[in-house]
Scaffold this motif. Structure first.
Motif, PDB file in Angstrom:
ATOM      1  N   LEU A 223      13.260 -17.708 -65.159  1.00  0.00           N
ATOM      2  CA  LEU A 223      13.764 -17.777 -66.102  1.00  0.00           C
ATOM      3  C   LEU A 223      13.754 -16.308 -66.945  1.00  0.00           C
ATOM      4  CD1 LEU A 223      12.196 -20.802 -68.006  1.00  0.00           C
ATOM      5  CD2 LEU A 223      14.320 -20.519 -67.275  1.00  0.00           C
ATOM      6  N   SER A 226      17.070 -15.141 -65.231  1.00  0.00           N
ATOM      7  CA  SER A 226      18.203 -15.898 -65.690  1.00  0.00           C
ATOM      8  C   SER A 226      18.499 -14.922 -66.858  1.00  0.00           C
ATOM      9  CB  SER A 226      17.875 -17.099 -66.032  1.00  0.00           C
ATOM     10  OG  SER A 226      17.024 -17.160 -67.135  1.00  0.00           O
ATOM     11  N   TYR A 227      17.523 -14.428 -67.526  1.00  0.00           N
ATOM     12  CA  TYR A 227      17.582 -13.701 -68.859  1.00  0.00           C
ATOM     13  C   TYR A 227      18.311 -12.433 -68.465  1.00  0.00           C
ATOM     14  CZ  TYR A 227      16.186  -9.687 -71.774  1.00  0.00           C
ATOM     15  OH  TYR A 227      16.222  -8.200 -72.396  1.00  0.00           O
ATOM     16  N   PRO A 260      17.238 -17.392 -73.011  1.00  0.00           N
ATOM     17  CA  PRO A 260      16.430 -17.357 -71.853  1.00  0.00           C
ATOM     18  C   PRO A 260      15.201 -16.559 -71.879  1.00  0.00           C
ATOM     19  CG  PRO A 260      18.673 -16.039 -71.693  1.00  0.00           C
ATOM     20  CD  PRO A 260      18.597 -16.954 -72.939  1.00  0.00           C
ATOM     21  N   ALA A 263      12.737 -18.581 -73.457  1.00  0.00           N
ATOM     22  CA  ALA A 263      12.335 -19.883 -72.334  1.00  0.00           C
ATOM     23  C   ALA A 263      11.373 -19.186 -71.153  1.00  0.00           C
ATOM     24  CB  ALA A 263      13.620 -20.357 -71.636  1.00  0.00           C
ATOM     25  N   ALA A 264      11.692 -17.871 -70.903  1.00  0.00           N
ATOM     26  CA  ALA A 264      10.774 -17.433 -69.954  1.00  0.00           C
ATOM     27  C   ALA A 264       9.218 -17.121 -70.493  1.00  0.00           C
ATOM     28  CB  ALA A 264      11.437 -15.984 -69.395  1.00  0.00           C
ATOM     29  N   LEU A 279      15.784 -23.634 -73.479  1.00  0.00           N
ATOM     30  CA  LEU A 279      17.120 -23.358 -72.737  1.00  0.00           C
ATOM     31  C   LEU A 279      18.292 -24.072 -72.845  1.00  0.00           C
ATOM     32  CD1 LEU A 279      17.387 -21.129 -70.412  1.00  0.00           C
ATOM     33  CD2 LEU A 279      17.083 -22.861 -68.846  1.00  0.00           C
TER      34      LEU A 279
END
Length: 295
Positions: A223, A226-227, A260, A263-264, A279
């Motif tokens: 994650l 993804s950020y 994101p 979320a991470a 997310l």
């Protein structure tokens, strides 16, 4: 004042990027407010909307020149209406925080003060980005009830906010290559720090309960990546061409990039299901940005 004008004044969909802040703080501190934590995302959203309304009230004369399409200079919202909305939402945010307890309310009070300080005093000064970053930092700490266990995640979201705010100053007249490079470097540093914390810190945090650490060790870095993938390309565009258009796009992407990142941070603290839930907000925020600008 029509509902559409109010939505534009407070940047209604952009508030989808803030509920994850308090959840991150609560997860990092072991959910100190228990079920009452559920009130804190509403506190975050109300204070965020208050800041947006106050921003336009404070900038009404400048916007009359630079952004005449905004609600106040266009005449769709009166200045006293915007100020009343900001005050009312601030009160609503503090009331929601009070539901979670005295400690979250104390942090929420500091957060509200930071929001008003930024919009009324600090925004146009060199301290502006730092004060704005402090609002996200305090938003995370509100979820933790001020507990120090949330300092790391709060610092990560604060650093990201600092970078986004610095770039946002170029939305009208363009940014600079140096500012964009610093923002991109900050994104890279935050990504590495969050991924490393999930990889190295998850086993230590899981050990006392006997929980399995590998889901956190996998989900956290994925994650975090993804950020970076969501935010870095737009920032690098500003490095290559620091014009106003690229700065606006990077600012919008940076605001949505909070999701994101949250979320991470949640995944790295063991709340993998919560991370997936946060997310899922991302596509909604992106869709909302097509209707009402988040900047």
């Amino acid at each position: 004042m029509r509902w559409r004008d109010l939505a534009e004044l407070v940047r209604l969909p952009a508030a989808l990027t803030v509920p994850g802040d308090t959840l991150v703080g609560a997860a990092a501190a072991g959910w100190p407010s228990g079920r009452r934590t559920a009130a804190l995302p509403f506190a975050s959203a109300a204070l965020y909307w208050a800041g947006m309304a106050l921003n336009d009230w404070s900038d009404r004369e400048l916007d009359a020149v630079e952004r005449p399409e905004r609600p106040i200079p266009s005449g769709r919202v009166q200045p006293d209406e915007a100020l009343a909305v900001a005050a009312g939402l601030t009160g609503a945010g503090l009331a929601c925080a009070a539901v979670a307890g005295r400690r979250p309310l104390a942090v929420a009070t500091a957060l509200a003060a930071a929001v008003w300080t930024y919009d009324v005093v600090a925004k146009s000064t060199p301290a502006g980005p730092v004060v704005m970053a402090s609002t996200r930092f305090l938003d995370v700490m509100m979820g933790a009830g001020g507990r120090r266990e949330a300092l790391g995640p709060a610092a990560a979201l604060g650093a990201h906010t600092l970078a986004v705010t610095a770039v946002s100053r170029g939305e009208v007249n363009g940014s600079t290559t140096g500012t964009a490079r610093a923002a991109a470097a900050t994104t890279g540093a935050v990504t590495l720090a969050v991924a490393a914390d999930a990889l190295l810190g998850a086993p230590r945090r899981a050990a006392p309960t006997g929980a399995c650490a590998w889901p956190q060790q996998v989900a956290g870095p994925v994650l975090a990546a993804s950020y970076a993938a969501a935010v870095l390309p737009a920032q690098l565009d500003v490095v290559r061409e620091p014009d106003a258009g690229n700065a606006r796009r990077a600012t919008g992407v940076g605001i949505r990039g909070m999701v994101p990142l949250q979320a991470a941070l949640l995944a790295g603290r063991g709340a993998v299901v919560g991370a997936l839930g946060v997310l899922a907000i991302g596509p909604l925020a992106k869709l909302g940005a097509r209707v009402v600008s988040p900047t």
